[in-house]
Design an enzyme around this catalytic site. Structure first.
Site, PDB file in Angstrom:
ATOM      1  N   HIS A  19      33.779  54.476  31.649  1.00 30.76           N
ATOM      2  CA  HIS A  19      33.722  55.900  32.008  1.00 30.76           C
ATOM      3  C   HIS A  19      34.382  56.782  30.966  1.00 30.76           C
ATOM      4  O   HIS A  19      34.142  57.978  30.924  1.00 30.76           O
ATOM      5  CB  HIS A  19      34.217  56.159  33.441  1.00 30.76           C
ATOM      6  CG  HIS A  19      35.691  56.165  33.646  1.00 30.76           C
ATOM      7  ND1 HIS A  19      36.398  55.085  34.138  1.00 30.76           N
ATOM      8  CD2 HIS A  19      36.617  57.137  33.450  1.00 30.76           C
ATOM      9  CE1 HIS A  19      37.675  55.398  34.237  1.00 30.76           C
ATOM     10  NE2 HIS A  19      37.841  56.638  33.830  1.00 30.76           N
ATOM     11  N   ASP A  36      34.499  48.050  34.184  1.00 33.30           N
ATOM     12  CA  ASP A  36      34.579  49.384  33.584  1.00 33.30           C
ATOM     13  C   ASP A  36      35.139  49.338  32.151  1.00 33.30           C
ATOM     14  O   ASP A  36      36.252  49.762  31.898  1.00 33.30           O
ATOM     15  CB  ASP A  36      35.475  50.265  34.482  1.00 33.30           C
ATOM     16  CG  ASP A  36      35.325  51.744  34.180  1.00 33.30           C
ATOM     17  OD1 ASP A  36      34.757  52.095  33.131  1.00 33.30           O
ATOM     18  OD2 ASP A  36      35.791  52.555  35.000  1.00 33.30           O
ATOM     19  N   SER A  45      43.301  55.790  32.185  1.00 36.94           N
ATOM     20  CA  SER A  45      42.056  55.045  32.105  1.00 36.94           C
ATOM     21  C   SER A  45      41.945  54.419  30.732  1.00 36.94           C
ATOM     22  O   SER A  45      42.156  55.093  29.724  1.00 36.94           O
ATOM     23  CB  SER A  45      40.870  55.971  32.325  1.00 36.94           C
ATOM     24  OG  SER A  45      40.646  56.088  33.686  1.00 36.94           O
TER      25      SER A  45
END
Ligand code: ARG
Ligand code: GLU
Length: 722
Positions: free
Chosen positions: A83, A219, A644
């Site tokens: 992402h 991810d 992230s």
């Protein structure tokens, strides 16, 4: 007795270590180091941060200013989330080769794809510059003058402090203005896409699973940093070479088990851990519910169109995901704050704080801080609510209004800065607008408008409503604007913007869409913004005093500075949790769970055929754990947005996972960390390796990595010693 004491000390430290915290990596010596060792860390803090020698911090750059990455090979290969690389991956997609759906793999370095505008920034060193930044501010009485002087000092010092010419000095505040730190950084701009799994792996579970445990998302994506011949940052050139890092992370193939030590290293964006109870209460009862309701309506409308119409689905997919991300987070946050009794807990600690002030004889300095908070938060309440409605309805979720607002600002530029600035701004605006209209559907937006304007008219504070929203008929207003306004498509907009400034402004002021935005924005600019800013400045000053007092009166406890997008370390253990009565979550998920969620053809839960085949054959290579394929795990590391892509590192400095999310029940950790329900979610690095190797067949990448067996080596060593 002695043992009992030791046990108690260890027990207390263990409990404390679960309290969360995002620490400055150059200041770990002492209390943090002791805690980390007690939790099982085998390295020294010098292995994590060292100015004189390479250390782990040299392998952890900021990825494009919003995420984190880690260097995993001697040839500048970096790993981050799918992402985080999403828009780059998307930008290389064509109809014939859709990198989102199919994934992308460079089997040779020549195939790696450059990305305009993408940056990767390393932090070279950190220094405390508080004294120099606060110089000359003590004698200034007004808050505005103080802030101005501080800004001047920051600018002057950033220019003055020594650095190499390819580096940058950045100064950031900590503890709400009580401490200032200098960061010397190096930014690389030739960063190429190396690999990405298909979205069915990299975004598996999509919005339904977002912020949720148990999770099964791979991810991740891979990029490579390129440098000039001297290993320095350079603009893209085919002559650039792979960057040689000062440090890269070895990768552990031994996995994690419950209670293993982990640390997460990265760039957390923003937290507010030291808000007073009154502020938390306002978030729970007023601000979050308002924002959630606005987005709830906008999302439901978009969803109903996306399900019927594939073209709209493509147009709105990315916007939908980003609106849904914080919508869902706020819902979880509100529930978590309630469940953990955050307001009561804060009120209790505020009582203790007040007593400490009296005991220390500091009433004069700090005695009224809490009362002043109460007063100012009560005063700001209607302005804060009006501000959230304005932001969510006008600036963010009704697209025609958000475009109208850009034009409103354009008119302001003309009024305040004149024709030339107007022309410059207009020319700057147009390319972005062309892009905007590609993903805009005015039928969808009209429905959104109708419902959001209704919320604005009925729920935002009445005293700040412009005339045309008082007793408005939303349906009539919507059809008036969405039949007559030229803001509905690019051609109409270009028509409005053609001609000299005078013509443009006349055209704009005849457009009903523009006029409505102007009326709302004028009212907001006159009656909400100035008062909000005025009170907010006072609240910030109070927060600084409060922080100073907390630090001064709690010298024996661990107080970390709120996140501010600078490099931090957080540590904890691999741990499951109990989200509710009679429900226990274990900390590791496996590929079996992907198959349990598998819905053939579904846009969130489909599984690629090749992955099904590997699963059926149990063909996991050396990445399996007793014949099973681990996918994700959770821990007590205190993370937030910006973490992230952060590496999850084991006790000896090896990469074991990749951080990408938090659990639903614990999303309130930005405001109040509760060790019983706050968990961060990581992808198991072995799943990443399995996808690169077995799924994609990118042996070229695997061969660059340093794969290690810290657990197996240790037990071998122990056996040999016996
Ligand atoms: N919740 C994660 C983070 O805050 C992941 C967001 C991206 N994924 C998504 N399904 N929208 O930002
Ligand atoms: N997904 C988040 C990000 O993009 C990290 C998860 C969190 O907020 O903790 O930074």
């Amino acid at each position: 007795m002695k043992f009992l004491k030791l046990f108690l000390v260890l027990f207390v430290i263990q409990m404390q270590a679960q309290q969360g915290g995002m620490w400055i990596p150059s200041l770990l010596k002492g209390m943090n180091e002791t805690e980390m060792k007690n939790l099982g860390m085998k390295m020294s803090v010098k292995d994590i941060y060292d100015v004189n020698q390479s250390s782990i911090k040299d392998a952890v750059p900021h990825f494009n200013g919003g995420c984190t990455a880690e260097v995993i090979s001697p040839k500048g290969l970096i790993l981050t989330n799918h992402h985080c690389g999403f828009s780059q991956i998307q930008s290389h997609s064509t109809v014939d080769h859709d990198c989102l759906t199919d994934g992308f793999w460079a089997y040779k370095m020549e195939d790696e794809l450059p990305n305009e505008g993408l940056t990767v920034t390393f932090m070279v060193k950190i220094e405390d510059v508080t004294t120099s930044i606060l110089e000359g501010t003590a004698s200034l009485s007004s808050e505005a003058e103080k802030q101005k002087k501080i800004q001047e000092n920051i600018t002057a010092l950033s220019n003055l402090l020594p650095k190499e010419n390819w580096q940058e000095n950045k100064i950031r505040t900590f503890y709400e203005g009580n401490q200032y730190m200098l960061f010397v950084t190096e930014t690389f701009t030739d960063v190429r896409l190396v690999g990405a799994p298909p979205t069915a792996i990299g975004k598996f579970g999509s919005d339904t699973d977002n912020w949720v445990w148990p999770r099964h998302t791979g991810d991740f994506s891979l990029f490579r940093i390129y440098a000039d011949k001297n290993n320095r940052p350079a603009a893209y050139s085919k002559d650039n070479v792979p960057y040689t890092p000062k440090h890269f992370l070895p990768i552990s193939l031994d996995g994690v088990a419950e209670d293993d030590f982990t640390l997460v290293f990265g760039y957390p964006g923003k937290t507010n851990e030291y808000l007073p109870a009154v502020a938390i209460e306002q978030i729970i009862t007023e601000l979050n519910p308002a924002k959630i309701e606005v987005r709830d309506k906008a999302l439901k409308i978009a969803d109903s169109f996306m399900r019927k119409d594939n073209a709209i689905k493509i147009q709105y997919a990315s916007k939908y995901a980003s609106t849904a991300n914080y919508w869902k987070k706020w819902i979880g946050e509100t529930q978590g704050l309630k469940k953990s009794n955050a307001v009561t807990v804060k009120r209790e600690s505020e009582k203790t704080f007040q007593q400490k002030i009296t005991k220390a004889g500091k009433e004069k300095e700090y005695g009224t801080v809490l009362a002043d908070f109460d007063k100012n938060y009560t005063e700001i309440a209607p302005y804060a609510l009006a501000r959230d409605y304005f932001t969510e309805v006008v600036l963010r979720n009704t697209e025609l209004l958000s475009i109208g607002y850009k034009l409103y600002q354009l008119e302001q530029v003309y009024k305040t800065k004149g024709e030339q600035s107007f022309i410059d701004r207009k020319n700057n605006l147009i390319p972005g607008l062309a892009n905007f209209y590609k993903n805009f559907n005015s039928t969808v937006d009209e429905k959104v408008f109708e419902q959001l304007i209704d919320l604005y008219a009925t729920k935002s504070p009445k005293q700040f409503l412009p005339q045309s929203l008082i007793n408005v008929n939303e349906g009539n207003l919507a059809s008036e604007i969405y039949t007559k306004s030229k803001l509905q498509n690019y051609a109409g907009l270009i028509e409005l913007l053609s001609g000299d400034a005078g013509t443009v402004l006349t055209n704009l002021n005849n457009d009903p869409g523009f006029l409505l935005v102007k009326e709302i924005a004028d009212k907001y600019a006159k009656e909400v913004a100035p008062k909000y800013d005025e009170i907010n400045v006072k609240i910030s000053a109070l927060q600084r005093t409060y922080m100073k007092a907390l630090l001064e009166l709690n010298t024996d406890s661990r107080i970390f500075p709120d996140a501010n997008s600078t490099l931090r370390i957080t540590y904890g253990k691999i741990k499951g949790y109990e989200p509710k009565d009679a429900t226990v979550y274990t900390p590791i998920t496996y590929l079996e769970g992907v198959m349990e969620k598998y819905i053939p053809g579904d846009y969130e839960f489909d599984v690629p055929e090749k992955l099904l085949n590997l699963y059926n054959a149990k063909d996991y290579g050396p990445y399996n754990e007793n014949g099973k394929m681990p996918v994700c795990f959770i821990g007590t590391n205190h993370t937030t947005g910006g973490n992230s892509g952060s590496p999850a590192i084991d006790a000896s400095g090896n990469l074991v996972g990749l951080n990408f999310d938090r659990v639903w029940e614990g999303t309130m950790s930005d405001l109040h960390y509760d060790p019983s329900i706050c968990r961060n979610i990581m992808v198991d690095i072995r799943y990443v390796l399995f996808i690169i190797d077995k799924y994609a067949g990118a042996k070229n990448l695997i061969s660059e990595l340093k794969l290690v067996h810290p657990k197996k080596t240790n037990s071998l060593k122990k056996k040999n010693l016996k």
